[in-house]
Write an enzyme that holds these catalytic residues in place. Structure first.
Site, short mmCIF file in Angstrom:
data_model
loop_
_atom_site.label_atom_id
_atom_site.label_comp_id
_atom_site.label_asym_id
_atom_site.label_seq_id
_atom_site.Cartn_x
_atom_site.Cartn_y
_atom_site.Cartn_z
N ASN A 11 0.70 -1.17 0.00
CA ASN A 11 -0.12 -0.17 0.12
C ASN A 11 0.99 1.22 -0.01
O ASN A 11 2.05 1.11 0.56
CB ASN A 11 -0.89 0.07 1.10
CG ASN A 11 -1.93 -0.84 1.46
OD1 ASN A 11 -2.47 -1.35 0.46
ND2 ASN A 11 -2.11 -1.51 2.62
N MET A 12 0.20 2.27 -0.65
CA MET A 12 0.84 3.74 -0.37
C MET A 12 0.10 4.00 0.80
O MET A 12 -1.00 4.37 0.91
CB MET A 12 0.86 4.50 -1.54
CG MET A 12 1.51 5.95 -1.37
SD MET A 12 3.18 5.70 -0.90
CE MET A 12 3.81 5.43 -2.55
N GLY A 41 2.46 -6.62 4.03
CA GLY A 41 3.34 -7.55 3.42
C GLY A 41 4.43 -6.88 3.10
O GLY A 41 5.59 -7.59 3.58
N ASN A 43 5.98 -4.16 4.18
CA ASN A 43 6.84 -3.81 5.43
C ASN A 43 7.34 -4.94 6.15
O ASN A 43 8.46 -4.59 6.53
CB ASN A 43 5.45 -3.17 6.69
CG ASN A 43 4.72 -2.04 6.03
OD1 ASN A 43 5.19 -1.42 5.13
ND2 ASN A 43 3.71 -1.65 6.76
N GLU A 140 -4.19 -9.06 4.53
CA GLU A 140 -4.60 -8.05 3.38
C GLU A 140 -4.68 -8.43 2.01
O GLU A 140 -4.98 -7.54 1.31
CB GLU A 140 -3.53 -6.79 3.55
CG GLU A 140 -3.84 -6.27 4.87
CD GLU A 140 -3.09 -4.68 4.98
OE1 GLU A 140 -3.54 -3.82 5.51
OE2 GLU A 140 -1.91 -4.87 4.49
N ASN A 184 -1.97 -9.39 17.49
CA ASN A 184 -1.94 -8.46 18.72
C ASN A 184 -3.12 -8.73 19.77
O ASN A 184 -3.66 -9.78 19.25
CB ASN A 184 -1.80 -7.03 18.32
CG ASN A 184 -3.05 -6.49 17.61
OD1 ASN A 184 -4.24 -7.07 17.79
ND2 ASN A 184 -2.87 -5.60 16.68
N ARG A 224 3.16 -3.01 26.37
CA ARG A 224 3.55 -4.10 27.44
C ARG A 224 4.28 -5.24 26.93
O ARG A 224 4.54 -6.39 27.96
CB ARG A 224 2.16 -4.47 27.77
CG ARG A 224 1.42 -3.33 28.74
CD ARG A 224 -0.01 -3.92 29.42
NE ARG A 224 -0.90 -4.16 28.55
CZ ARG A 224 -2.07 -4.77 28.74
NH1 ARG A 224 -2.45 -5.02 29.92
NH2 ARG A 224 -2.91 -5.02 27.79
N ASP A 246 5.49 6.99 15.87
CA ASP A 246 4.44 6.56 15.13
C ASP A 246 4.75 4.90 15.04
O ASP A 246 5.70 4.49 14.96
CB ASP A 246 4.94 7.01 13.25
CG ASP A 246 4.30 6.28 12.65
OD1 ASP A 246 3.07 5.87 13.00
OD2 ASP A 246 4.65 6.58 11.50
N ALA A 249 3.00 0.03 11.80
CA ALA A 249 3.84 -1.06 11.28
C ALA A 249 4.91 -1.74 12.18
O ALA A 249 5.67 -2.63 12.03
CB ALA A 249 4.73 -0.58 10.16
N ALA A 250 4.58 -1.44 13.62
CA ALA A 250 5.51 -2.15 14.79
C ALA A 250 5.28 -3.50 14.74
O ALA A 250 6.07 -4.18 14.94
CB ALA A 250 5.13 -1.50 16.03
N GLY A 251 3.80 -3.85 14.53
CA GLY A 251 3.45 -4.96 14.26
C GLY A 251 4.27 -5.95 13.43
O GLY A 251 4.67 -7.02 13.45
N ASP A 252 4.34 -5.27 12.05
CA ASP A 252 5.22 -5.81 11.21
C ASP A 252 6.67 -6.00 11.45
O ASP A 252 7.19 -6.94 10.98
CB ASP A 252 4.61 -4.85 9.82
CG ASP A 252 3.36 -4.60 9.31
OD1 ASP A 252 2.75 -5.66 9.74
OD2 ASP A 252 2.89 -3.74 8.97
O1 RIB Z 1 0.49 -2.32 9.63
C1 RIB Z 1 0.60 -1.30 9.00
C2 RIB Z 1 0.15 -1.29 7.54
O2 RIB Z 1 -1.11 -1.31 7.74
C3 RIB Z 1 0.29 0.00 6.95
O3 RIB Z 1 1.51 0.24 6.31
C4 RIB Z 1 -0.76 0.18 6.09
O4 RIB Z 1 -0.38 0.14 4.73
C5 RIB Z 1 -1.61 -0.82 6.38
O5 RIB Z 1 -1.49 -2.08 5.64
#
Ligand code: RIB
Length: 304
Positions: A11-12, A41, A43, A140, A184, A224, A246, A249-252
């Site tokens: 995604n953008m 993906g 990310n 996604e 999460n 946590r 920010d 994308a921490a989860g990524d």
């Molecule tokens: O996990 C973060 C991502 O979720 C973002 O980059 C956004 O594109 C969404 O897909």
């Protein structure tokens, strides 16, 4: 160098950073705007590459400038994009993201070309999927493609990792092919019915997830930390103390680091610790892919 394949979204991200997020019907002024390459993906592909893996990405973009920018951005991180197809009949996926002063976000996604990743795309990319030690999956793209990719990779002996985001009920056929699942707290609640308020709740959810098939279950709890359970290890790793800019994308970052470390043969506790540090660094920076840390930074943070 561990080989990783990601079958997932690009995604953008159209990001407004504002002092606070609006309520429904409200307008909040005073923000700043930027675009960042994103998509769960892509990310994870960038995170894995910066952590030292050799990465191939399988996905779809539209025949528009965003699509070209996303592919070029992956190339700059050395990612094999031979199986990122351009679909002239679709728009590239877009995510509209609001980030508040504490780094918390709200995300709305227009999936576009991502929803055209069919099981046939997995068949076309069979060589990079079966050649990988680790397959990273998210939710996604259409679930049929996710299930097919997991089935193909599992048959080839890869470690199949699923980050079940955005949360959706999962078919049994997918649970059966997944080695590592890393929701999460909210996603774990949706998947298991366990409301997660405490570490004990997260441990209960991890146990419930393992009963469905995955060998390793990790419940990410943001600031946590994360709770994990495997056949021979279990526990909780606290998050590192950082000032969040920010959290997008921490989860990524976490999912990719977990997959890379497990693919390299780390024990689960060590892999979760590595992932916690990668995610902790990510939240200190703006942008999804822009904020992904290099391996040396994660190792340095772990030494500290
Ligand atoms: O996990 C973060 C991502 O979720 C973002 O980059 C956004 O594109 C969404 O897909």
């Amino acid at each position: 160098m561990v080989r990783v394949c990601v079958v997932g979204s690009l995604n953008m991200d159209l990001v407004v950073k504002a002092p606070r997020l609006p309520r429904v019907g409200e307008t909040v002024s005073g923000g700043t705007f930027a675009t960042f390459p994103g998509g769960k993906g892509a990310n994870q592909a960038v995170a894995a590459a910066r952590l030292g893996a050799r990465v191939a990405m399988v996905g779809r973009v539209g025949g528009d400038p965003f699509g070209r920018e996303l592919v070029d951005s992956l190339k700059r991180d050395g990612i094999d994009v031979a199986h990122v197809r351009v679909d002239p009949g679709a728009a590239t996926g877009v995510a509209q993201i609001g980030v508040d002063g504490e780094g918390r976000n709200m995300i709305m996604v227009a999936s576009g070309a991502n929803m055209r990743v069919a099981p046939a795309a997995v068949d076309e990319a069979r060589n990079v999927i079966t050649g990988a030690r680790v397959l990273l999956l998210q939710l996604e793209i259409p679930i049929e493609a996710v299930v097919h990719a997991a089935t193909v990779a599992r048959a080839a002996g890869a470690v199949v990792c699923l980050d079940p985001a955005p949360a959706a009920p999962l078919p049994e056929a997918l649970y059966a092919c997944v080695d590592v699942i890393s929701p999460n707290e909210v996603e774990a609640g949706i998947l298991t019915g366990v409301e997660i308020h405490s570490i004990a709740d997260a441990e209960r959810a991890a146990a419930a997830l393992r009963e469905r098939g995955p060998r390793v279950a990790v419940v990410k709890m943001g600031a946590r930390g994360a709770s994990f359970l495997s056949p021979d290890e279990g526990g909780h790793v606290p998050a590192i103390a950082v000032k969040a800019v920010d959290t997008t994308a921490a989860g990524d970052a976490f999912a990719a680091a977990l997959g890379v470390a497990l693919g390299e043969g780390s024990r689960v506790a060590a892999a979760v610790t590595f992932a916690t540090h990668a995610a902790g660094i990510k939240v200190t920076r703006m942008g999804a892919q822009a904020g992904m840390p290099a391996r040396a930074e994660v190792e340095e943070a772990m030494r500290r």
